[in-house]
Design a protein around this motif. Structure first.
Motif, mmCIF file in Angstrom:
data_model
loop_
_atom_site.group_PDB
_atom_site.id
_atom_site.type_symbol
_atom_site.label_atom_id
_atom_site.label_comp_id
_atom_site.label_asym_id
_atom_site.label_seq_id
_atom_site.Cartn_x
_atom_site.Cartn_y
_atom_site.Cartn_z
ATOM 1 N N ARG A 64 26.370 -27.528 7.232
ATOM 2 C CA ARG A 64 25.756 -26.882 8.403
ATOM 3 C C ARG A 64 25.119 -25.553 8.024
ATOM 4 N NH1 ARG A 64 30.519 -28.575 11.875
ATOM 5 N NH2 ARG A 64 29.718 -30.349 13.016
ATOM 6 N N ALA A 65 25.778 -24.785 7.158
ATOM 7 C CA ALA A 65 25.236 -23.497 6.725
ATOM 8 C C ALA A 65 23.931 -23.689 5.950
ATOM 9 C CB ALA A 65 26.263 -22.755 5.881
ATOM 10 N N LEU A 66 23.882 -24.678 5.076
ATOM 11 C CA LEU A 66 22.667 -24.943 4.312
ATOM 12 C C LEU A 66 21.521 -25.390 5.216
ATOM 13 C CD1 LEU A 66 24.247 -26.757 1.251
ATOM 14 C CD2 LEU A 66 23.045 -24.565 1.205
ATOM 15 N N ILE A 67 21.822 -26.247 6.179
ATOM 16 C CA ILE A 67 20.786 -26.710 7.101
ATOM 17 C C ILE A 67 20.341 -25.566 8.008
ATOM 18 C CG2 ILE A 67 20.313 -28.264 9.042
ATOM 19 C CD1 ILE A 67 22.043 -30.347 7.552
ATOM 20 N N GLY A 68 21.267 -24.698 8.397
ATOM 21 C CA GLY A 68 20.911 -23.522 9.184
ATOM 22 C C GLY A 68 19.964 -22.609 8.424
ATOM 23 N N ALA A 69 20.219 -22.414 7.124
ATOM 24 C CA ALA A 69 19.329 -21.598 6.293
ATOM 25 C C ALA A 69 17.962 -22.262 6.162
ATOM 26 C CB ALA A 69 19.952 -21.384 4.922
ATOM 27 N N TYR A 70 17.944 -23.579 6.054
ATOM 28 C CA TYR A 70 16.675 -24.324 5.993
ATOM 29 C C TYR A 70 15.878 -24.111 7.272
ATOM 30 C CZ TYR A 70 13.852 -28.446 7.064
ATOM 31 O OH TYR A 70 12.857 -29.284 7.486
ATOM 32 N N ASN A 71 16.537 -24.213 8.420
ATOM 33 C CA ASN A 71 15.847 -24.051 9.697
ATOM 34 C C ASN A 71 15.394 -22.621 9.947
ATOM 35 O OD1 ASN A 71 15.839 -26.705 10.640
ATOM 36 N ND2 ASN A 71 17.937 -26.547 11.348
ATOM 37 N N ALA A 72 16.060 -21.644 9.344
ATOM 38 C CA ALA A 72 15.712 -20.236 9.549
ATOM 39 C C ALA A 72 14.634 -19.757 8.575
ATOM 40 C CB ALA A 72 16.961 -19.374 9.401
ATOM 41 N N ALA A 73 14.297 -20.555 7.580
ATOM 42 C CA ALA A 73 13.323 -20.140 6.570
ATOM 43 C C ALA A 73 11.945 -19.953 7.191
ATOM 44 C CB ALA A 73 13.260 -21.170 5.451
ATOM 45 N N LEU A 74 11.236 -18.977 6.677
ATOM 46 C CA LEU A 74 9.875 -18.697 7.133
ATOM 47 C C LEU A 74 8.872 -19.234 6.126
ATOM 48 C CD1 LEU A 74 10.377 -15.000 8.247
ATOM 49 C CD2 LEU A 74 10.344 -17.036 9.688
ATOM 50 N N VAL A 75 7.734 -19.613 6.626
ATOM 51 C CA VAL A 75 6.659 -20.089 5.759
ATOM 52 C C VAL A 75 6.054 -18.886 5.054
ATOM 53 C CG1 VAL A 75 4.423 -21.258 5.727
ATOM 54 C CG2 VAL A 75 6.202 -21.988 7.324
ATOM 55 N N LEU A 76 5.824 -19.015 3.759
ATOM 56 C CA LEU A 76 5.197 -17.938 3.006
ATOM 57 C C LEU A 76 3.715 -17.870 3.337
ATOM 58 C CD1 LEU A 76 6.841 -18.495 -0.479
ATOM 59 C CD2 LEU A 76 7.388 -16.732 1.193
ATOM 60 N N PRO A 77 3.146 -16.668 3.362
ATOM 61 C CA PRO A 77 1.701 -16.567 3.629
ATOM 62 C C PRO A 77 0.911 -17.258 2.521
ATOM 63 C CG PRO A 77 2.612 -14.434 3.011
ATOM 64 C CD PRO A 77 3.768 -15.390 3.134
ATOM 65 N N ALA A 78 -0.163 -17.880 2.909
ATOM 66 C CA ALA A 78 -0.982 -18.611 1.946
ATOM 67 C C ALA A 78 -1.683 -17.644 1.013
ATOM 68 C CB ALA A 78 -2.001 -19.474 2.676
ATOM 69 N N GLU A 79 -1.769 -18.019 -0.225
ATOM 70 C CA GLU A 79 -2.481 -17.226 -1.212
ATOM 71 C C GLU A 79 -3.613 -18.079 -1.775
ATOM 72 O OE1 GLU A 79 0.149 -15.618 -4.128
ATOM 73 O OE2 GLU A 79 1.478 -14.750 -2.635
ATOM 74 N N GLU A 80 -4.673 -18.216 -0.989
ATOM 75 C CA GLU A 80 -5.810 -19.027 -1.408
ATOM 76 C C GLU A 80 -6.761 -18.204 -2.261
ATOM 77 O OE1 GLU A 80 -7.740 -20.381 2.098
ATOM 78 O OE2 GLU A 80 -6.292 -21.967 2.458
ATOM 79 N N PRO A 81 -7.287 -18.782 -3.310
ATOM 80 C CA PRO A 81 -8.333 -18.078 -4.061
ATOM 81 C C PRO A 81 -9.612 -18.044 -3.230
ATOM 82 C CG PRO A 81 -7.968 -20.259 -4.972
ATOM 83 C CD PRO A 81 -6.932 -20.047 -3.900
ATOM 84 N N ASP A 82 -10.359 -16.968 -3.326
ATOM 85 C CA ASP A 82 -11.589 -16.827 -2.552
ATOM 86 C C ASP A 82 -12.635 -17.874 -2.893
ATOM 87 O OD1 ASP A 82 -10.544 -14.633 -1.223
ATOM 88 O OD2 ASP A 82 -11.318 -13.215 -2.717
ATOM 89 N N SER A 83 -12.629 -18.318 -4.134
ATOM 90 C CA SER A 83 -13.657 -19.261 -4.566
ATOM 91 C C SER A 83 -13.391 -20.700 -4.110
ATOM 92 C CB SER A 83 -13.798 -19.227 -6.085
ATOM 93 O OG SER A 83 -12.560 -19.529 -6.678
ATOM 94 N N TYR A 84 -12.140 -21.002 -3.735
ATOM 95 C CA TYR A 84 -11.802 -22.363 -3.327
ATOM 96 C C TYR A 84 -10.956 -22.335 -2.057
ATOM 97 C CZ TYR A 84 -13.103 -23.412 -8.138
ATOM 98 O OH TYR A 84 -13.770 -23.516 -9.316
ATOM 99 N N PRO A 85 -11.512 -21.901 -0.926
ATOM 100 C CA PRO A 85 -10.708 -21.863 0.294
ATOM 101 C C PRO A 85 -10.289 -23.267 0.722
ATOM 102 C CG PRO A 85 -13.010 -21.458 0.787
ATOM 103 C CD PRO A 85 -12.894 -21.523 -0.710
ATOM 104 N N GLY A 86 -9.044 -23.360 1.154
ATOM 105 C CA GLY A 86 -8.538 -24.632 1.659
ATOM 106 C C GLY A 86 -7.999 -25.566 0.592
ATOM 107 N N SER A 87 -8.041 -25.194 -0.687
ATOM 108 C CA SER A 87 -7.524 -26.063 -1.725
ATOM 109 C C SER A 87 -6.177 -25.536 -2.215
ATOM 110 C CB SER A 87 -8.509 -26.170 -2.881
ATOM 111 O OG SER A 87 -8.680 -24.915 -3.491
ATOM 112 N N LEU A 88 -5.374 -26.430 -2.703
ATOM 113 C CA LEU A 88 -4.061 -26.070 -3.216
ATOM 114 C C LEU A 88 -4.115 -25.895 -4.720
ATOM 115 C CD1 LEU A 88 -1.849 -28.604 -1.248
ATOM 116 C CD2 LEU A 88 -2.168 -26.188 -0.765
#
Length: 86
Positions: A60-84
């Motif tokens: 339960r503690a591990l799943i709680g930590a999973y649910n509380a996690a925040l998405v990291l801000p995207a770090e897209e390169p300027d030359s290729y917006p929208g690509s991973l």
């Protein structure tokens, strides 16, 4: 065994099973084979993660930590917006 969590989807359930296994927790997914019956069965409450009683609090503690996690801000390169970058 104790029911500890109801995943929203089969994808989330499989990911959580892998996460728990990586932490040494044996988990069982109940309802995996019922997902194909959506439409004839209620859409919610089909899936459930079950673990041994002695590992329930840790899981339960591990799943709680999973649910509380925040998405990291995207770090897209300027030359290729929208690509991973892999």
């Amino acid at each position: 065994m104790r029911r500890i969590y109801e995943p929203e989807s089969l994808l989330e359930a499989e990911m959580l099973l892998s996460m728990l296994a990586s932490e040494g927790i044996d988990a069982y997914l109940s309802g995996r084979h019922l997902v194909g019956g959506v439409g004839e069965l209620p859409a919610l409450g089909l899936l459930a993660l079950l673990v041994e009683d002695r590992q329930a609090e840790q899981a339960r503690a591990l799943i709680g930590a999973y649910n509380a996690a925040l998405v990291l801000p995207a770090e897209e390169p300027d030359s290729y917006p929208g690509s991973l970058l892999c």
